[in-house]
Scaffold this motif. Structure first.
Motif, PDB file in Angstrom:
ATOM      1  N   UNK A   1      55.730  63.699  11.378  1.00 14.92           N
ATOM      2  CA  UNK A   1      56.071  63.176  12.698  1.00 14.92           C
ATOM      3  C   UNK A   1      56.180  61.653  12.587  1.00 14.92           C
ATOM      4  N   UNK A   2      56.720  60.978  13.611  1.00 12.15           N
ATOM      5  CA  UNK A   2      56.838  59.521  13.530  1.00 12.15           C
ATOM      6  C   UNK A   2      55.513  58.814  13.247  1.00 12.15           C
TER       7      UNK A   2
ATOM      8  N   UNK B   1      53.699  55.344  10.391  1.00  7.84           N
ATOM      9  CA  UNK B   1      53.305  54.037  10.926  1.00  7.84           C
ATOM     10  C   UNK B   1      53.014  53.051   9.808  1.00  7.84           C
ATOM     11  N   UNK B   2      52.445  53.529   8.710  1.00 11.35           N
ATOM     12  CA  UNK B   2      52.345  52.709   7.499  1.00 11.35           C
ATOM     13  C   UNK B   2      52.343  53.645   6.296  1.00 11.35           C
ATOM     14  N   UNK B   3      52.705  53.108   5.116  1.00 14.47           N
ATOM     15  CA  UNK B   3      52.860  53.997   3.958  1.00 14.47           C
ATOM     16  C   UNK B   3      51.513  54.493   3.442  1.00 14.47           C
ATOM     17  N   UNK B   4      50.430  53.784   3.747  1.00 19.19           N
ATOM     18  CA  UNK B   4      49.112  54.277   3.341  1.00 19.19           C
ATOM     19  C   UNK B   4      48.798  55.585   4.056  1.00 19.19           C
ATOM     20  N   UNK B   5      49.159  55.671   5.327  1.00 15.83           N
ATOM     21  CA  UNK B   5      48.932  56.894   6.100  1.00 15.83           C
ATOM     22  C   UNK B   5      49.794  58.030   5.572  1.00 15.83           C
ATOM     23  N   UNK B   6      51.069  57.747   5.260  1.00 15.90           N
ATOM     24  CA  UNK B   6      51.957  58.781   4.746  1.00 15.90           C
ATOM     25  C   UNK B   6      51.500  59.233   3.356  1.00 15.90           C
ATOM     26  N   UNK B   7      51.059  58.274   2.538  1.00 20.70           N
ATOM     27  CA  UNK B   7      50.536  58.628   1.218  1.00 20.70           C
ATOM     28  C   UNK B   7      49.333  59.560   1.339  1.00 20.70           C
TER      29      UNK B   7
ATOM     30  N   UNK C   1      58.329  52.485   9.554  1.00 19.12           N
ATOM     31  CA  UNK C   1      57.061  51.945   9.058  1.00 19.12           C
ATOM     32  C   UNK C   1      56.786  50.561   9.619  1.00 19.12           C
ATOM     33  N   UNK C   2      55.529  50.348   9.997  1.00 20.43           N
ATOM     34  CA  UNK C   2      55.097  49.027  10.438  1.00 20.43           C
ATOM     35  C   UNK C   2      55.666  48.576  11.761  1.00 20.43           C
ATOM     36  N   UNK C   3      55.961  49.498  12.657  1.00 25.11           N
ATOM     37  CA  UNK C   3      56.552  49.127  13.942  1.00 25.11           C
ATOM     38  C   UNK C   3      55.522  49.125  15.067  1.00 25.11           C
TER      39      UNK C   3
END
Length: 381
Positions: free
Chosen positions: A61-62, A66-72, A107-109
């Protein structure tokens, strides 16, 4: 008095512009409880020393972007669960879905983007929050749909860097070959082991990362994007098809609807492809069971019985994706992995499936709606 009003209005404008500038720089990270569930939906063949194809049908989901650490953290949790089930070894090829990298544009928005109710509203927040980048991208846009082009182009450099950091890092962390789904970038290329962008047209591309985290060869460009995307994503009909060497065998990539074209399998055969990965994406909740939307390209020679209105989207994908169906394809195995999740008002569909020694193995169907959790599609070679 006129001078007084001029000074006052100028001062107010300066304050407004300064406040807007400060606002655009604020990026508060909100709290988010991510769904890390993943089930093993397909496990074909017997474990051995020849490796395996492991498709990860992520549920995203969006807020995950929010940041690549969260997606990782989310993608690593999926792979960790796969490793705990004995599905990861040094010859494993992990395949992620189409556009898993494209959404790095979010990312980062600002929180307003993630809280938007429609994708149009979200893209408006993206532009308003990055006015200089957006105007520069709009000026450089080359597609017929200049607005969509600009939204995808405006953060291309950081997206390319995040894509390599994230997916190259995951490949190295888990010691696997990783097909990093796809990402839309302008004139992408690998130079000295780094994914870089240019200023030309946008292409939907996939990069394969080795277990050292370094790209294997050049990006594979999508040759035949869906008709609804051709206003801003350039077809790469003359790009050719890359086949790379991996510990499990020679691997080819067909992005999305490229897997529908018989000629592509002939090219894969000529290049000695033993394995084929198909990162895919189907827009719209419930689209998998609706009538097939087809394609307008004259190069697609679909069977005559597929021209009727009765064939469904899912049936078309399984009929046209000819992985391991000799003589069209001489590959030993393949996996088609679909992106799942709800991105604002844009849903997704698709039940991932695999091919092995001429047979298609489908994941059990389930409702096309958010919150279903992720899936693993595994084929032992």
């Amino acid at each position: 008095m006129r001078i007084f009003f001029t000074v006052a209005i100028t001062s107010l404008l300066l304050i407004a512009v300064s406040s807007y500038g400060v606002w655009t720089e604020q990026r508060t990270v909100g709290h988010y409880l991510s769904d890390l569930r993943i089930e093993l939906a397909v496990n074909e063949g017997q474990p051995g020393d020849r490796g395996n194809l492991l498709g990860v049908q992520a549920q995203l989901s969006p807020a995950d972007y929010q940041n690549i650490a969260r997606l990782h953290r989310k993608l690593a949790a999926y792979l960790e669960q796969a490793r705990n089930q004995g599905l990861i070894n040094r010859k494993t090829i992990v395949v992620l879905p189409e556009h898993v990298g494209t959404w790095l544009l979010a990312a980062g928005e600002k929180n307003q983007l993630y809280q938007a109710t429609t994708i149009d509203e979200a893209m408006s927040w993206l532009a308003v929050s990055n006015p200089v980048k957006f105007m520069g991208a709009l000026f450089s846009a080359t597609g017929e749909n200049r607005l969509n082009d600009a939204h995808l182009r405006m953060k291309a450099s950081s997206m390319a860097q995040d894509y390599q950091t994230l997916f190259g890092g995951l490949a190295k962390e888990f010691g696997v070959t990783l097909v990093a789904g796809s990402i839309v970038l302008p004139e992408p290329r690998v130079i000295d082991g780094k994914l870089q962008v240019g200023s030309g047209p946008l292409f939907n591309i996939s990069v394969v990362f080795g277990s050292d985290g370094v790209p294997l060869g050049q990006p594979q460009r999508q040759m035949f994007p869906p008709k609804e995307q051709r206003g801003y994503i350039q077809p790469a009909t003359d790009a050719g098809l890359n086949v790379v060497d991996t510990p499990a065998g020679r691997l080819g990539i067909l992005i999305g609807s490229d897997s529908w074209y018989p000629r592509n399998y002939v090219l894969m055969n000529e290049n000695g492809a033993e394995l084929i990965a198909v990162p895919a994406f189907v827009v719209g909740n419930g689209s998998w069971s609706k009538p097939w939307r087809g394609d307008q390209s004259a190069r697609l020679a679909a069977p005559a019985d597929m021209q009727s209105a009765g064939i469904r989207e899912g049936q078309a994908w399984q009929r046209l994706t000819l992985t391991s169906q000799a003589p069209a394809s001489l590959a030993r195995a393949g996996v088609s992995v679909f992106m799942r999740g709800q991105f604002w008002d844009q849903g997704s569909a698709g039940d991932s499936f695999a091919s092995h020694n001429g047979s298609t193995i489908s994941a059990p169907p389930r409702e096309d709606k958010p919150g279903q959790g992720a899936r693993l599609i595994n084929v032992w070679l």
